[in-house]
Design a protein around this motif. Sequence first.
Motif, PDB file in Angstrom:
ATOM      1  N   ASP A 160       0.886  -1.282   0.283  1.00  8.23           N
ATOM      2  CA  ASP A 160       0.097  -0.105   0.062  1.00  8.23           C
ATOM      3  C   ASP A 160       0.797   1.138   0.082  1.00  8.23           C
ATOM      4  OD1 ASP A 160       0.815  -0.531   2.711  1.00  8.23           O
ATOM      5  OD2 ASP A 160      -0.605   0.917   3.297  1.00  8.23           O
ATOM      6  N   SER A 177      -0.053  -1.906  -6.534  1.00 11.86           N
ATOM      7  CA  SER A 177      -0.466  -0.999  -5.486  1.00 11.86           C
ATOM      8  C   SER A 177      -1.809  -1.673  -4.900  1.00 11.86           C
ATOM      9  CB  SER A 177      -0.819   0.231  -5.901  1.00 11.86           C
ATOM     10  OG  SER A 177      -1.073   1.263  -5.030  1.00 11.86           O
ATOM     11  N   ALA A 179      -4.856  -0.689  -3.138  1.00 13.36           N
ATOM     12  CA  ALA A 179      -5.597   0.326  -3.038  1.00 13.36           C
ATOM     13  C   ALA A 179      -6.450   0.400  -1.744  1.00 13.36           C
ATOM     14  CB  ALA A 179      -6.453   0.491  -4.303  1.00 13.36           C
ATOM     15  N   TYR A 184      -1.963   3.878   0.692  1.00 14.18           N
ATOM     16  CA  TYR A 184      -2.133   3.910  -0.577  1.00 14.18           C
ATOM     17  C   TYR A 184      -2.292   5.397  -1.050  1.00 14.18           C
ATOM     18  CZ  TYR A 184      -4.421   4.027  -5.032  1.00 14.18           C
ATOM     19  OH  TYR A 184      -4.890   4.078  -6.404  1.00 14.18           O
TER      20      TYR A 184
END
Length: 214
Positions: A160, A177, A179, A184
Amino acid sequence: MNLRNVVWDMDGTLLNSSRVVPEAFVRAVAELAGPPVAAEDVVNAYWRGTPEVILAFLMQRQLEPLESESYYRALDGAEVAPYPGVAETLAALRRRNLPITVFTGASTRAAELLLRSAGLTADLVIGGDSVDRPKPAADGMLLAARRLGTPAEHLALVGDSPLDLQAAKAAGSHSASAAWGHMYDPAEPADSILHTPDDVLELLATRTPRTSTP
């Protein structure tokens, strides 16, 4: 894209530890009669490295022998939960005979405490104390690649934090990533953006045969 497996960040990716970990540091600093510290101060210091390094920074001095035990006592038994879908996704990866690998800036000891509290197990845990340089350096991903017997370019790091994505890129790995995590940042470039943990399964849909077990 020829991804064979993923490496998971822990805090903010596997575990919703946004409250538990800062509170453990705050309690440790108070027990050691350190300066006033807020949870935000702890989060802002995550990039510095292992819990021992962070605690020394928060205390504004070098730690005496065994003082870091204050942090581990505060962490031990703390209630922490995996994010929704994490346990199911890890189970699905195991059904594919893929080892579960965690690379975290926390120490290996802290990681094992938190994973156990959350009811999760990993086949390979690489803590910040396992490498010379913390994220965003490539060290942890390169160590994971060696332990798994898989070239780094065939691994994805799911995390993150911008530090996770930068560590993946430094190693030549796929940056994914998370999210759903509390750190994030949509502005941080990533090769993939995963909205739920089970998006990992689609990411690996075209993987090659099994990597070796660590």
